[in-house]
Design a protein around this motif. Structure first.
Motif, PDB file in Angstrom:
ATOM      1  N   VAL A  94       0.842  -1.190   0.000  1.00 33.04           N
ATOM      2  CA  VAL A  94       0.000   0.000   0.000  1.00 33.04           C
ATOM      3  C   VAL A  94       0.882   1.246   0.000  1.00 33.04           C
ATOM      4  CG1 VAL A  94      -2.079  -0.975   1.027  1.00 33.04           C
ATOM      5  CG2 VAL A  94      -0.229  -0.263   2.508  1.00 33.04           C
ATOM      6  N   PRO A  95       0.433   2.287  -0.682  1.00 34.16           N
ATOM      7  CA  PRO A  95       1.282   3.479  -0.782  1.00 34.16           C
ATOM      8  C   PRO A  95       1.378   4.208   0.554  1.00 34.16           C
ATOM      9  CG  PRO A  95      -0.874   3.888  -1.754  1.00 34.16           C
ATOM     10  CD  PRO A  95      -0.845   2.434  -1.392  1.00 34.16           C
ATOM     11  N   PHE A  96       2.540   4.758   0.774  1.00 32.62           N
ATOM     12  CA  PHE A  96       2.737   5.627   1.934  1.00 32.62           C
ATOM     13  C   PHE A  96       2.426   7.036   1.467  1.00 32.62           C
ATOM     14  CE2 PHE A  96       5.041   8.299   4.852  1.00 32.62           C
ATOM     15  CZ  PHE A  96       4.839   7.685   6.072  1.00 32.62           C
ATOM     16  N   LEU A  97       1.229   7.491   1.809  1.00 33.73           N
ATOM     17  CA  LEU A  97       0.810   8.820   1.378  1.00 33.73           C
ATOM     18  C   LEU A  97       0.833   9.731   2.587  1.00 33.73           C
ATOM     19  CD1 LEU A  97      -2.176   8.059  -1.018  1.00 33.73           C
ATOM     20  CD2 LEU A  97       0.225   8.400  -1.578  1.00 33.73           C
ATOM     21  N   ALA A  98       1.950  10.370   2.767  1.00 32.64           N
ATOM     22  CA  ALA A  98       2.089  11.245   3.918  1.00 32.64           C
ATOM     23  C   ALA A  98       1.668  12.647   3.533  1.00 32.64           C
ATOM     24  CB  ALA A  98       3.526  11.240   4.407  1.00 32.64           C
TER      25      ALA A  98
END
Lengths: 128, 25
Positions: free
Chosen positions: B16-20
């Motif tokens: 899953v993308p790390f969307l910070a």
């Protein structure tokens, strides 16, 4: 530019994924709850709901640009990805901008990712 | 007989993308 489109083998159908609980599952068998529970027990990570608000052609050939609003704060985040890149959509499962390419490259069954889809993403938990 | 072979195991968070989001004030 985004990194070139290598083939991340963890998206290959049959790839073995270890959840934070230690349980092993195949990538195609993962469910929403697996991510939610993993984040709960992993500490330091939290699951965010990231809603797709726009899908555009990227300035980088062969990529698409996805625009999300992320988390409770509805922060705007944009990323460039290859169209075959799968995202896990709540209540739907793996989805990509090009399900045909995802099937061709990873053999992973996918839905088409669309504006309004709510994807699972992670971020660092706010440690107060 | 099935010959044992090494199988790669990937951590769940690699999927899953790390969307910070940028830091709020």
């Amino acid at each position: 530019p985004p990194s070139s489109s290598h083939l991340p083998s963890h998206f290959m159908k049959g790839a073995i994924i270890q959840l934070a609980t230690g349980e092993l599952k195949r990538v195609e068998d993962l469910q929403t709850q697996d991510f939610v529970r993993s984040a709960e027990v992993s500490g330091g990570l939290k699951i965010d709901s990231s809603t797709v608000v726009d899908i555009q052609e990227s300035q980088w050939p062969g990529f698409v640009m996805l625009h999300f609003v992320v988390g409770e704060q509805q922060s705007k985040v944009s990323i460039d990805v290859p169209p075959e890149h799968p995202f896990f959509v709540y209540g739907q499962g793996w989805s990509s901008c090009s399900p045909a390419r995802t099937a061709q490259l990873f053999s992973l069954p996918c839905h088409r990712l669309q504006v309004g889809d709510v994807c699972i993403s992670i971020s660092l938990q706010n440690m107060n | 007989n099935v010959e044992p072979r090494s199988v790669a195991v990937f951590p769940w968070h690699s999927l899953v993308p790390f969307l910070a989001p940028s830091q709020p004030d």
